[in-house]
Enzyme design. Sequence first.
Site, PDB file in Angstrom:
ATOM      1  N   GLU A   1       0.834  -1.201   0.000  1.00 34.53           N
ATOM      2  CA  GLU A   1       0.000   0.000   0.000  1.00 34.53           C
ATOM      3  C   GLU A   1       0.867   1.249   0.000  1.00 34.53           C
ATOM      4  O   GLU A   1       1.928   1.295   0.647  1.00 34.53           O
ATOM      5  CB  GLU A   1      -0.903  -0.002   1.232  1.00 34.53           C
TER       6      GLU A   1
ATOM      7  N   LYS B   1      -9.859   2.375  -1.909  1.00 29.28           N
ATOM      8  CA  LYS B   1      -9.922   2.019  -0.499  1.00 29.28           C
ATOM      9  C   LYS B   1     -11.243   2.522   0.063  1.00 29.28           C
ATOM     10  O   LYS B   1     -11.614   3.685  -0.139  1.00 29.28           O
ATOM     11  CB  LYS B   1      -8.741   2.629   0.262  1.00 29.28           C
TER      12      LYS B   1
ATOM     13  N   CYS C   1      -5.356  -2.720   3.027  1.00 29.51           N
ATOM     14  CA  CYS C   1      -5.013  -2.531   4.438  1.00 29.51           C
ATOM     15  C   CYS C   1      -6.228  -2.590   5.370  1.00 29.51           C
ATOM     16  O   CYS C   1      -6.740  -3.665   5.663  1.00 29.51           O
ATOM     17  CB  CYS C   1      -4.252  -1.227   4.596  1.00 29.51           C
TER      18      CYS C   1
END
Length: 515
Positions: free
Chosen positions: A269, A344, A378
């Site tokens: 990431e 995300k 993440c």
Amino acid sequence: MSEKLDLSKFEKKMIIRNIEEKDIDELLKLQLKCFPGMTPWKREHLESHLELFQEGQFCAEFEGKIIGSCSSLIINFEEYDDRHTWDDITEKGYITNHDPDGYNLYGIEVMVHPNYRRMKIGHRLYQARKNLARRLNLKSIIIGGRIPNYYKHANELTPREYVQQVTLHKIYDPVLSFQLLNGFTLMRINPNYLSDDLASFQYATLMEWNNVDYQPNTKRYYKTSNPVRICVVQYMMKQINSFEEFAKQVEYYTDVASDAGSDFAVFPEIFTTQLMSFLDERSPSKAIQRLTEFTEEYIELFTKLAVRYNVNIIGGSHVVEEEGRIYNIAYLFRRDGTIEKQYKLHITPNERKWWGISRGDQVRVFDTDCGKIAIQICYDIEFPELARIVTDRGAKIIFTPFCTEDRQGYLRVRYCAQARAVENQIYTVIAGTVGNLPQTENMDIQYAQSAIFAPSDFEFARDGIVGECNPNIEMVIIGDVDLEILRRQRQSGTVNQLKDRRKDIYTINYKKNGQ
């Protein structure tokens, strides 16, 4: 002289077409009319059918009204137990076991509005299925058919005797007689097929129509294994002086992945924040804004590398400005040169505070030459609903690029990735950054131990760990995950989390595009 007759006012149009999402409400109402007393479809069932195999779902439309429909999926029938139930063959109605590489079209329902029977609606729908089987070069169509008139004869005839009488045309059964008329032959009689089919006493006739136009394809074979090789890059964050220096490091790791015959190379990431080390900008908000200016160079670099080295690349993630907002986006660079992206969805407090990152609003599943995959960046892997959604939509591997500054944050990602692998009988992959960028606010320290995880069962690696890096050093791991073992384990593992879900008491409602 009389006017020319307008024939259009006499037309009554009958259309057989694929079902669309706008048809779902009408189909749910139709099923209640066709099968009173039986458990009907839920909206999420039909949405899953359209998501996984829309071309196998047909409806009959007459004068703008849906009066019939049929549903199906593709399977390798040899892989299922002879005494399978409807729930077994359909994954409880969600057809998440649909296999585009299978040999057999399996029909799971046909319904015709009671007011429109004897108009050959069922025959037209069956013909649509046969045409599909021919077009897709499938060996046969298999159906588990109800025998709804059996209850009238159950006191004097066994199921086998009843079926024999129907076959000899001495008894009429609206389903079995229709199937025989359409060229289907009897394979066997299955008990306990459909639990709420009281009229059939839960029996079903397993019927088959063979495609005489089927051409065996020598490239198709029963798979004993289907390995996918993954190279995970635990990337060192260190001072660099130019984008070219960054590009050389990335190309080096892509070359390593390619030399090992990897199908995927996975980067961490926001590892492109390494570029901030030479921007000489102390303000985090201004530095992230300047980082977005490298987006086109980043995309061009990874697209070129994916094609040149013949490897699919999960390009970590990069911050991108779109319509005045900044997003954290993970890109899939396929080796055929095509590109996909996953925003995300859940933003950490630090991302909001320092960089003003905005949330994405769509869960994606991507087709690749190694099957369906998903990317969850993440923090997103810490929300179990997302993994369940992509699993239901066919993903077999979830890639999680991550960036954490301490061991506690890292363990949250790791433990959740391992949990997702167990919960969903899926492979998960985590790739993180290590090292430090002393002059870069909010990216000064890193902690990672990148890894590849499998479900925890006998067929997989001990401890459910396919491979893992040493903590906090620059390195790669290369491991194989076998999609065929995964498929078999989902069918007959020690536990079956996907099959045993209690969808009668809980479901996940995915609001598409954030609506």
